[in-house]
Write a protein that holds these residues in place. Sequence first.
Motif, short mmCIF file in Angstrom:
data_model
loop_
_atom_site.label_atom_id
_atom_site.label_comp_id
_atom_site.label_asym_id
_atom_site.label_seq_id
_atom_site.Cartn_x
_atom_site.Cartn_y
_atom_site.Cartn_z
N MET A 63 0.83 -1.20 0.00
CA MET A 63 0.00 0.00 0.00
C MET A 63 0.87 1.26 0.00
O MET A 63 0.62 2.20 -0.75
CB MET A 63 -0.91 -0.02 1.23
CG MET A 63 -1.67 1.25 1.47
SD MET A 63 -1.88 1.75 3.19
CE MET A 63 -0.37 1.34 3.99
N PHE A 110 -5.18 8.64 0.99
CA PHE A 110 -5.20 7.31 0.40
C PHE A 110 -4.74 6.26 1.42
O PHE A 110 -5.40 5.23 1.61
CB PHE A 110 -4.29 7.28 -0.84
CG PHE A 110 -4.01 5.90 -1.36
CD1 PHE A 110 -4.93 5.24 -2.14
CD2 PHE A 110 -2.80 5.28 -1.06
CE1 PHE A 110 -4.66 3.97 -2.62
CE2 PHE A 110 -2.52 4.01 -1.53
CZ PHE A 110 -3.46 3.35 -2.32
N ASP A 113 -7.40 5.83 4.18
CA ASP A 113 -8.57 5.09 3.70
C ASP A 113 -8.24 3.61 3.55
O ASP A 113 -9.05 2.75 3.91
CB ASP A 113 -9.06 5.65 2.36
CG ASP A 113 -9.77 6.98 2.50
OD1 ASP A 113 -10.15 7.35 3.64
OD2 ASP A 113 -9.96 7.66 1.47
N TYR A 114 -7.07 3.30 3.04
CA TYR A 114 -6.67 1.91 2.88
C TYR A 114 -6.55 1.24 4.25
O TYR A 114 -7.04 0.12 4.44
CB TYR A 114 -5.34 1.81 2.14
CG TYR A 114 -4.88 0.37 2.02
CD1 TYR A 114 -5.29 -0.43 0.96
CD2 TYR A 114 -4.08 -0.19 3.00
CE1 TYR A 114 -4.90 -1.75 0.89
CE2 TYR A 114 -3.69 -1.51 2.93
CZ TYR A 114 -4.09 -2.29 1.87
OH TYR A 114 -3.71 -3.60 1.81
N SER A 117 -9.96 0.34 5.69
CA SER A 117 -10.83 -0.60 5.00
C SER A 117 -10.17 -1.87 4.48
O SER A 117 -10.84 -2.87 4.31
CB SER A 117 -11.50 0.09 3.81
OG SER A 117 -12.25 1.18 4.26
N ARG A 118 -8.89 -1.83 4.17
CA ARG A 118 -8.27 -2.97 3.51
C ARG A 118 -7.09 -3.60 4.25
O ARG A 118 -6.70 -4.71 3.93
CB ARG A 118 -7.80 -2.57 2.11
CG ARG A 118 -8.91 -2.27 1.14
CD ARG A 118 -9.63 -3.55 0.75
NE ARG A 118 -10.63 -3.31 -0.26
CZ ARG A 118 -11.89 -3.03 -0.02
NH1 ARG A 118 -12.32 -2.94 1.22
NH2 ARG A 118 -12.75 -2.84 -1.00
N LEU A 144 -13.06 4.50 -0.41
CA LEU A 144 -12.05 3.88 -1.28
C LEU A 144 -12.35 4.11 -2.76
O LEU A 144 -11.44 4.06 -3.59
CB LEU A 144 -11.97 2.39 -1.02
CG LEU A 144 -11.29 1.98 0.27
CD1 LEU A 144 -11.36 0.47 0.43
CD2 LEU A 144 -9.86 2.45 0.31
N TRP A 147 -10.33 6.47 -5.08
CA TRP A 147 -8.97 6.14 -5.48
C TRP A 147 -8.97 5.17 -6.62
O TRP A 147 -8.03 4.79 -7.19
CB TRP A 147 -8.18 5.58 -4.30
CG TRP A 147 -8.26 6.46 -3.09
CD1 TRP A 147 -8.86 6.17 -1.90
CD2 TRP A 147 -7.76 7.80 -2.96
NE1 TRP A 147 -8.76 7.24 -1.04
CE2 TRP A 147 -8.09 8.26 -1.66
CE3 TRP A 147 -7.07 8.66 -3.81
CZ2 TRP A 147 -7.75 9.52 -1.20
CZ3 TRP A 147 -6.74 9.91 -3.34
CH2 TRP A 147 -7.08 10.33 -2.05
#
Length: 147
Positions: A63, A110, A113-114, A117-118, A144, A147
């Motif tokens: 990431m 970015f 947010d990552y 959520s990820r 997300l 992006w």
Amino acid sequence: MRIIVQPDPFDMGAEATAFTATAKGAGAIVTFTGITRDNAAGDLQAMEIEHYPGMTERALNDMAHQAMTRWQLIDCLVIHRHGRLLPNDPIMMVATAARHRADAFAAAEFLMDYLKSRAPFWKREITASGTDWVAPRDEDEAALKRW
């Protein structure tokens, strides 16, 4: 680029100062620190964060590498804690350095947010009435999409 996954608390100010000192040529430094917040009922005693060592670091590294190549970053830092955290404990920190603020801000958003959520972390809230896993939120998933 530095990725840290640790159970120990970190000093936000010291991390930001050290990051800034090594970001030669930067015209903008953006930092964000996430804090363990109380739950909606106001009775959070602790949050436990689990992860798979190795897998988590690889995912965060991928990431961060994506952010470094997508925006013109000089450097980035991601710190994320695991284990037992109390309300108001720092849970994570992102720092980005770029020649211009637009890249530093976009990359930091970015990364945040990552992470929300990820990133492969699993969170469990502990209250007086028991424990519950924290479910994904629709608004975090929606963030997300930009992006």
